[in-house]
Design a protein around this motif. Structure first.
Motif, PDB file in Angstrom:
ATOM      1  N   CYS A 182       0.822  -1.212   0.000  1.00 36.18           N
ATOM      2  CA  CYS A 182       0.000   0.000   0.000  1.00 36.18           C
ATOM      3  C   CYS A 182       0.861   1.270   0.000  1.00 36.18           C
ATOM      4  N   LEU A 183       0.497   2.217  -0.828  1.00 36.82           N
ATOM      5  CA  LEU A 183       1.254   3.454  -0.929  1.00 36.82           C
ATOM      6  C   LEU A 183       1.341   4.178   0.406  1.00 36.82           C
ATOM      7  N   PHE A 184       0.279   4.106   1.208  1.00 34.14           N
ATOM      8  CA  PHE A 184       0.204   4.868   2.444  1.00 34.14           C
ATOM      9  C   PHE A 184       0.800   4.141   3.644  1.00 34.14           C
ATOM     10  N   CYS A 185       1.267   2.916   3.463  1.00 35.38           N
ATOM     11  CA  CYS A 185       1.814   2.145   4.581  1.00 35.38           C
ATOM     12  C   CYS A 185       3.132   2.751   5.060  1.00 35.38           C
ATOM     13  N   TRP A 186       3.282   2.847   6.375  1.00 35.42           N
ATOM     14  CA  TRP A 186       4.480   3.460   6.942  1.00 35.42           C
ATOM     15  C   TRP A 186       5.670   2.510   6.979  1.00 35.42           C
ATOM     16  N   ARG A 187       5.420   1.204   6.747  1.00 31.46           N
ATOM     17  CA  ARG A 187       6.514   0.248   6.881  1.00 31.46           C
ATOM     18  C   ARG A 187       7.443   0.265   5.657  1.00 31.46           C
ATOM     19  N   SER A 188       8.630  -0.268   5.846  1.00 30.48           N
ATOM     20  CA  SER A 188       9.586  -0.385   4.754  1.00 30.48           C
ATOM     21  C   SER A 188       9.215  -1.563   3.865  1.00 30.48           C
ATOM     22  N   MET A 233      -1.519   9.557   7.306  1.00 30.70           N
ATOM     23  CA  MET A 233      -0.507  10.337   8.023  1.00 30.70           C
ATOM     24  C   MET A 233       0.829  10.229   7.290  1.00 30.70           C
ATOM     25  N   PHE A 234       1.448  11.352   7.063  1.00 30.29           N
ATOM     26  CA  PHE A 234       2.706  11.436   6.314  1.00 30.29           C
ATOM     27  C   PHE A 234       3.869  11.064   7.235  1.00 30.29           C
ATOM     28  N   VAL A 235       4.034   9.756   7.472  1.00 29.67           N
ATOM     29  CA  VAL A 235       5.055   9.267   8.400  1.00 29.67           C
ATOM     30  C   VAL A 235       5.762   8.054   7.815  1.00 29.67           C
ATOM     31  N   GLY A 236       6.883   7.706   8.427  1.00 23.19           N
ATOM     32  CA  GLY A 236       7.600   6.489   8.060  1.00 23.19           C
ATOM     33  C   GLY A 236       8.013   6.442   6.600  1.00 23.19           C
ATOM     34  N   HIS A 237       8.047   5.224   6.075  1.00 24.05           N
ATOM     35  CA  HIS A 237       8.519   5.017   4.702  1.00 24.05           C
ATOM     36  C   HIS A 237       7.500   5.461   3.662  1.00 24.05           C
ATOM     37  N   SER A 238       6.270   5.766   4.083  1.00 25.43           N
ATOM     38  CA  SER A 238       5.280   6.266   3.118  1.00 25.43           C
ATOM     39  C   SER A 238       5.724   7.597   2.530  1.00 25.43           C
ATOM     40  N   ARG A 239       6.610   8.296   3.222  1.00 26.58           N
ATOM     41  CA  ARG A 239       7.088   9.584   2.739  1.00 26.58           C
ATOM     42  C   ARG A 239       7.941   9.443   1.476  1.00 26.58           C
ATOM     43  N   GLN A 240       8.374   8.222   1.192  1.00 24.95           N
ATOM     44  CA  GLN A 240       9.134   7.978  -0.034  1.00 24.95           C
ATOM     45  C   GLN A 240       8.211   7.697  -1.220  1.00 24.95           C
TER      46      GLN A 240
END
Length: 299
Positions: free
Chosen positions: A67-73, A249-256
């Protein structure tokens, strides 16, 4: 299991149940904040969950979506050598939770936790199977949930809904299904699954009318904030007890993968939920601006 990805997650606070599996737990920000006498997460407001008595865990970090919005790597995946046994998860859960929270022990001068809060935190009554990964890819998930239920724990299961046959065997206190698109095309674009699971997700949502349940929709501005009638039709057909419409939420690896502009303000999330409510029987009954989430219930 000492890969680069594993070491990175350990540095982030993950505690692994075994050396050969990716089963893990990690206390969330709200857990630690509540332990120090601060505010609790929106699940306390909506469902009465005490954040400092909640264990956030997963029996596997494997996932069949990107998922594009997922914060995980997604760039550094952990490869499991074997599944973790249910016995190991049950036996190690409390010791690992205590280890994770050791710095908040009330006896430490740096801690603001009270003896009462610390004692309660070491006796968790809520298990949120929601840390990361897709728990229905763990073959012994029904047994794990049954064992936790038998131990007197409240269990929340958060799933992407791609394995309805596994979900049908699981009986947590509350089942969450993520519905992050109103149609197949948007689903494939935003969730980037290993294969097209759209029909399976719809099958999973239809299981919800038979149990205490919720659908969660993560709103990514400019991508899946479309067709409120489409979402409403899925919600209505599901019969779920609750709907959570929550802002990305714009956090974690989703920011990439996404931009800060994709993170909607709470007012935007609320307005979108109001649009959805025009096409179904679900209406807003509560909201939490800090977490940018609104709660809807069937009227």
């Amino acid at each position: 299991m000492q890969s680069k990805a594993c070491k990175a997650l350990i540095k982030q606070g993950y505690q692994f149940f075994s050396n050969k599996s990716s089963a893990a737990l990690k206390p969330c920000m709200w857990n630690k904040r509540a332990l120090q006498g601060g505010e609790m997460c929106y699940k306390h407001q909506f469902y009465g969950i005490s954040s400092h008595r909640c264990v956030q865990m997963t029996p596997t970090l494997k996932c069949n979506q990107r998922c594009l919005f997922c914060w995980r790597s997604m760039e550094y995946e952990i490869e499991e050598e074997e599944e973790c046994s249910v016995d190991t998860i049950i036996e190690r859960m409390l010791p690992l939770q205590k280890k994770s929270l050791a710095g908040y022990n009330y006896i430490l001068e740096s801690s603001t936790a009270t003896k009462e809060l610390w004692s309660e935190a070491l006796n968790p009554d809520m298990i949120a199977i929601s840390l990361s990964g897709e728990p229905t890819l763990y073959s012994r998930l029904p047994e794990l949930i049954d064992r936790l239920n038998s131990a007197g724990k409240t269990t929340f299961l958060v799933s992407n809904g791609t394995k309805p046959e596994m979900l049908s065997l699981c009986h947590p206190y509350q089942t969450y299904i993520s519905v992050d698109a109103p149609d197949r095309e948007t689903y494939l674009k935003i969730c980037r699954p290993d294969e097209d699971f759209w029909d399976e997700i719809l099958s999973s949502t239809r299981l919800l009318k038979e149990r205490r349940s919720a659908i969660r929709t993560t709103v990514v501005k400019g991508i899946n904030d479309i067709d409120p009638a489409g979402y409403a039709a899925i919600y209505q057909d599901s019969g779920a007890d609750f709907i959570e419409v929550k802002g990305y939420m714009f956090v974690g690896h989703s920011r990439q993968r996404l931009l800060q502009e994709n993170m909607p303000e709470h007012s935007y999330v609320r307005d979108f939920a109001l649009e959805i409510s025009k096409y179904c029987d679900y209406k807003i009954i509560d909201e939490n601006p800090v977490s940018r989430v609104v709660l809807m219930e069937r009227q």
